[in-house]
Design a protein around this motif. Structure first.
Motif, PDB file in Angstrom:
ATOM      1  N   MET A  11      34.737 -56.255  67.763  1.00 60.72           N
ATOM      2  CA  MET A  11      34.342 -57.616  67.423  1.00 60.72           C
ATOM      3  C   MET A  11      33.184 -57.648  66.437  1.00 60.72           C
ATOM      4  O   MET A  11      33.074 -58.562  65.620  1.00 60.72           O
ATOM      5  N   ALA A  12      32.305 -56.648  66.501  1.00 56.89           N
ATOM      6  CA  ALA A  12      31.130 -56.629  65.622  1.00 56.89           C
ATOM      7  C   ALA A  12      31.397 -55.920  64.304  1.00 56.89           C
ATOM      8  O   ALA A  12      30.615 -56.061  63.353  1.00 56.89           O
ATOM      9  N   PHE A  13      32.485 -55.153  64.236  1.00 53.04           N
ATOM     10  CA  PHE A  13      32.768 -54.325  63.065  1.00 53.04           C
ATOM     11  C   PHE A  13      32.810 -55.132  61.764  1.00 53.04           C
ATOM     12  O   PHE A  13      32.263 -54.674  60.744  1.00 53.04           O
ATOM     13  N   PRO A  14      33.445 -56.303  61.713  1.00 49.34           N
ATOM     14  CA  PRO A  14      33.483 -57.052  60.447  1.00 49.34           C
ATOM     15  C   PRO A  14      32.106 -57.403  59.910  1.00 49.34           C
ATOM     16  O   PRO A  14      31.882 -57.350  58.688  1.00 49.34           O
ATOM     17  N   LEU A  15      31.175 -57.756  60.778  1.00 46.35           N
ATOM     18  CA  LEU A  15      29.822 -58.109  60.325  1.00 46.35           C
ATOM     19  C   LEU A  15      29.119 -56.898  59.746  1.00 46.35           C
ATOM     20  O   LEU A  15      28.419 -57.002  58.726  1.00 46.35           O
ATOM     21  N   MET A  16      29.290 -55.759  60.379  1.00 45.66           N
ATOM     22  CA  MET A  16      28.681 -54.542  59.869  1.00 45.66           C
ATOM     23  C   MET A  16      29.248 -54.178  58.504  1.00 45.66           C
ATOM     24  O   MET A  16      28.504 -53.891  57.560  1.00 45.66           O
ATOM     25  N   VAL A  17      30.571 -54.179  58.391  1.00 41.99           N
ATOM     26  CA  VAL A  17      31.222 -53.807  57.129  1.00 41.99           C
ATOM     27  C   VAL A  17      30.822 -54.754  56.015  1.00 41.99           C
ATOM     28  O   VAL A  17      30.543 -54.324  54.886  1.00 41.99           O
ATOM     29  N   ARG A  18      30.766 -56.034  56.305  1.00 41.70           N
ATOM     30  CA  ARG A  18      30.423 -57.026  55.289  1.00 41.70           C
ATOM     31  C   ARG A  18      29.032 -56.784  54.729  1.00 41.70           C
ATOM     32  O   ARG A  18      28.809 -56.806  53.509  1.00 41.70           O
ATOM     33  N   ALA A  19      28.060 -56.563  55.615  1.00 44.48           N
ATOM     34  CA  ALA A  19      26.680 -56.341  55.168  1.00 44.48           C
ATOM     35  C   ALA A  19      26.565 -55.069  54.331  1.00 44.48           C
ATOM     36  O   ALA A  19      25.909 -55.057  53.281  1.00 44.48           O
ATOM     37  N   ILE A  20      27.213 -54.006  54.771  1.00 43.70           N
ATOM     38  CA  ILE A  20      27.135 -52.738  54.035  1.00 43.70           C
ATOM     39  C   ILE A  20      27.885 -52.838  52.712  1.00 43.70           C
ATOM     40  O   ILE A  20      27.430 -52.318  51.684  1.00 43.70           O
ATOM     41  N   ARG A  21      29.012 -53.507  52.710  1.00 43.83           N
ATOM     42  CA  ARG A  21      29.789 -53.650  51.471  1.00 43.83           C
ATOM     43  C   ARG A  21      28.997 -54.398  50.404  1.00 43.83           C
ATOM     44  O   ARG A  21      28.979 -53.990  49.234  1.00 43.83           O
ATOM     45  N   LEU A  22      28.362 -55.479  50.783  1.00 38.63           N
ATOM     46  CA  LEU A  22      27.563 -56.233  49.822  1.00 38.63           C
ATOM     47  C   LEU A  22      26.437 -55.377  49.260  1.00 38.63           C
ATOM     48  O   LEU A  22      26.099 -55.473  48.072  1.00 38.63           O
ATOM     49  N   SER A  23      25.848 -54.548  50.105  1.00 38.99           N
ATOM     50  CA  SER A  23      24.778 -53.676  49.656  1.00 38.99           C
ATOM     51  C   SER A  23      25.294 -52.631  48.672  1.00 38.99           C
ATOM     52  O   SER A  23      24.647 -52.337  47.664  1.00 38.99           O
ATOM     53  N   ILE A  24      26.471 -52.079  48.930  1.00 40.08           N
ATOM     54  CA  ILE A  24      27.060 -51.093  48.023  1.00 40.08           C
ATOM     55  C   ILE A  24      27.409 -51.731  46.681  1.00 40.08           C
ATOM     56  O   ILE A  24      27.166 -51.147  45.609  1.00 40.08           O
ATOM     57  N   GLU A  25      27.955 -52.931  46.710  1.00 39.79           N
ATOM     58  CA  GLU A  25      28.326 -53.615  45.476  1.00 39.79           C
ATOM     59  C   GLU A  25      27.117 -53.949  44.621  1.00 39.79           C
ATOM     60  O   GLU A  25      27.239 -54.130  43.401  1.00 39.79           O
ATOM     61  N   ALA A  26      25.947 -54.040  45.241  1.00 34.99           N
ATOM     62  CA  ALA A  26      24.729 -54.371  44.496  1.00 34.99           C
ATOM     63  C   ALA A  26      24.093 -53.153  43.833  1.00 34.99           C
ATOM     64  O   ALA A  26      23.182 -53.309  43.009  1.00 34.99           O
ATOM     65  N   VAL A  27      24.545 -51.960  44.164  1.00 38.97           N
ATOM     66  CA  VAL A  27      23.974 -50.744  43.579  1.00 38.97           C
ATOM     67  C   VAL A  27      24.418 -50.610  42.122  1.00 38.97           C
ATOM     68  O   VAL A  27      25.593 -50.793  41.792  1.00 38.97           O
TER      69      VAL A  27
END
Length: 234
Positions: free
Chosen positions: A106-122
């Motif tokens: 249930m928590a996995f989508p929130l984790m992935v979303r936050a990390i994905r946005l951070s990766i895209e900002a690099v």
């Protein structure tokens, strides 16, 4: 003022179990969360939209449906659950480990979303520069990308932890509500609301849940502002 900390042993068990389940759910899903976030942020392939939809499906489905699907899959008679039980002695259904699995899903989508946005900002030019110096892709990720996305990873972990602390529907469907084994904070609060004179216990656990959730959200917001400030500087 300390009435809400005057918990019974069973209430403390629910608090401790919730923290234990949430920590395991967050830590165990972190490596997969980073990998999936990286694939969604950097790779183009057939079926990417389907993978993205699958990752975020628990946010859309009713939690009870997610819990039922976990029961069908990881229950003692489920294809995965039967295999794990027979060959490794691992059981998820009606165990605290199953509660951790349900919370992780249930928590996995929130984790992935936050990390994905951070990766895209690099800035990918930084990674390219490291690559031109002979660094392997894995070494580039470990020495360049990972330090830059660390605030996003921490944010994702905090959000996942907070979500896991509040998970109810999938957990109670998959592992039931067994005191001392699978009764987390939300399940304990639900139990108190179903018995006469349970309002005081429900209020105590509700206050603790609010404090934990608000602490996590404030920490997440602070980290998000740090990320934004770093990007503005660059």
């Amino acid at each position: 003022m300390g009435w809400w900390l005057d918990l019974s042993p069973s209430e403390w068990d629910a608090v401790r179990l919730s923290i234990r389940v949430s920590i395991w759910a967050t830590v165990a899903s972190l490596p997969l969360g980073i990998a999936v976030a990286y694939v969604l942020a950097r790779k183009e392939f057939w079926g990417k939209a389907a993978l993205n939809g699958l990752v975020h499906l628990p946010l859309i489905l009713p939690p009870v449906v997610t819990g039922y699907l976990l029961l069908l899959t990881f229950g003692r008679r489920g294809p995965v659950g039967a295999f794990l039980n027979e060959h490794f002695g691992i059981v998820f259904s009606f165990r605290w480990t199953g509660a951790a699995l349900a919370c992780a899903v249930m928590a996995f989508p929130l984790m992935v979303r936050a990390i994905r946005l951070s990766i895209e900002a690099v800035d990918r030019r930084l990674e390219a520069a490291a690559g031109t110096l002979g660094a392997s892709p894995l070494w580039v990720f470990a020495t360049v990308t990972l330090p830059l996305i660390l605030p996003g990873i921490i944010t994702g972990m905090i959000l996942a932890f907070a979500k896991a602390m509040g998970e109810f529907g999938a957990t109670i469907t998959f592992v039931s509500n067994i005191p001392g084994e699978t009764q987390t904070l939300p399940s304990a609060i639900y139990t108190f609301t179903q018995v006469p004179g349970g309002n005081a216990g429900a209020m105590r656990l509700t206050a603790i849940s609010i404090v934990i959730a608000m602490t996590a959200l404030v920490a997440s917001e602070a980290l998000a502002r740090r990320v934004a400030a770093r990007l503005d500087v660059k």
